[in-house]
Design an enzyme around this catalytic site. Structure first.
Site, mmCIF file in Angstrom:
data_model
loop_
_atom_site.group_PDB
_atom_site.id
_atom_site.type_symbol
_atom_site.label_atom_id
_atom_site.label_comp_id
_atom_site.label_asym_id
_atom_site.label_seq_id
_atom_site.Cartn_x
_atom_site.Cartn_y
_atom_site.Cartn_z
ATOM 1 N N CYS A 110 0.853 -1.187 0.000
ATOM 2 C CA CYS A 110 0.000 0.000 0.000
ATOM 3 C C CYS A 110 0.886 1.234 0.000
ATOM 4 O O CYS A 110 1.893 1.281 0.716
ATOM 5 C CB CYS A 110 -0.887 -0.035 1.250
ATOM 6 S SG CYS A 110 -1.997 1.365 1.408
ATOM 7 N N HIS A 153 -9.174 -3.695 -2.368
ATOM 8 C CA HIS A 153 -8.192 -2.975 -1.538
ATOM 9 C C HIS A 153 -8.551 -1.489 -1.477
ATOM 10 O O HIS A 153 -8.569 -0.890 -0.401
ATOM 11 C CB HIS A 153 -6.796 -3.186 -2.140
ATOM 12 C CG HIS A 153 -5.688 -2.477 -1.437
ATOM 13 N ND1 HIS A 153 -4.690 -3.154 -0.772
ATOM 14 C CD2 HIS A 153 -5.409 -1.155 -1.286
ATOM 15 C CE1 HIS A 153 -3.840 -2.256 -0.249
ATOM 16 N NE2 HIS A 153 -4.259 -1.047 -0.558
ATOM 17 N N GLU A 154 -8.835 -0.890 -2.637
ATOM 18 C CA GLU A 154 -9.129 0.551 -2.672
ATOM 19 C C GLU A 154 -10.470 0.869 -2.002
ATOM 20 O O GLU A 154 -10.581 1.852 -1.272
ATOM 21 C CB GLU A 154 -9.092 1.080 -4.106
ATOM 22 C CG GLU A 154 -7.741 0.958 -4.796
ATOM 23 C CD GLU A 154 -6.561 1.444 -3.977
ATOM 24 O OE1 GLU A 154 -6.693 2.433 -3.223
ATOM 25 O OE2 GLU A 154 -5.489 0.830 -4.076
ATOM 26 N N HIS A 157 -10.233 1.116 1.651
ATOM 27 C CA HIS A 157 -9.747 2.416 2.139
ATOM 28 C C HIS A 157 -10.908 3.370 2.425
ATOM 29 O O HIS A 157 -10.829 4.205 3.317
ATOM 30 C CB HIS A 157 -8.797 3.077 1.137
ATOM 31 C CG HIS A 157 -7.384 2.623 1.240
ATOM 32 N ND1 HIS A 157 -6.633 2.722 2.386
ATOM 33 C CD2 HIS A 157 -6.570 2.047 0.315
ATOM 34 C CE1 HIS A 157 -5.424 2.237 2.177
ATOM 35 N NE2 HIS A 157 -5.360 1.817 0.930
#
Length: 184
Positions: A110, A153-154, A157
């Site tokens: 990351c 993953h994004e 966030h």
């Protein structure tokens, strides 16, 4: 142009907060922020640009990583079949996912995390994502492989979740049966 100086690091409170929906239609400022996220990931993969501006290579970036607590992500990657996924999305949502799991054999990294966190991050093997692009059009994507993992993953966030939250602390390389190994 965004650089590594604009990216906040692990421990910053914005990374653990749930980001706010972006009002539609988006403001010019929000459009500019989203465009700059995509510009960063594209530039970071260009060897000359990355070297000139000290950019760490990335395939995705979310607005909270630049301390903007809004639901915006950008992804720019070529998958294992050579297909380019280049998207900048407002308010992306996973609307369906497989039961089957997948993981990156090399583990995940990351841009907001400077140290390595070895271990497998088990994610859904396939997902369907909906979001709004920079032109104000709804986009619906069916994703698998590296693209599926990157989008998850994004989007994490946007919900204050970091990739290493999924790594089994006692057994970082623990796998579940039939999980798909994806090479990067």
């Amino acid at each position: 142009m965004l650089t590594m100086e604009d990216i906040i690091r692990d421990g910053h409170p914005t990374l653990r907060n749930v980001a706010a929906e972006v009002s539609m239609p988006p403001s010019e400022e929000d459009k500019q922020i989203l465009a700059s996220l995509l510009e960063y990931v594209i530039n970071s993969q260009n060897v000359e640009m990355a070297e000139q501006y000290s950019l760490r290579a990335g395939i995705g970036l979310a607005a909270p990583q630049i301390n903007v607590a809004k639901r915006m992500i950008a992804v720019h990657l070529t998958d294992e079949k050579g297909i380019l996924y280049s998207y900048a999305l407002f308010n992306p949502k996973i609307i369906s996912h497989s039961v089957e799991k997948a993981y990156l054999q090399s583990g995940e990294g990351c841009l907001s995390v400077d140290e390595a966190f070895p271990g497998y991050v088990l994610r859904h093997a396939r997902i369907t994502v909906k979001g709004i692009n920079l032109d104000g059009e709804e986009v619906k994507l069916r994703l698998k492989g590296l693209a599926s993992i990157c989008f998850q993953h994004e989007i994490d966030h946007l919900n204050g979740v970091m990739f290493y939250d999924y790594i089994d602390k006692k057994d970082p390389y623990k796998l579940i049966e039939d999980a798909i190994a994806i090479e990067r």
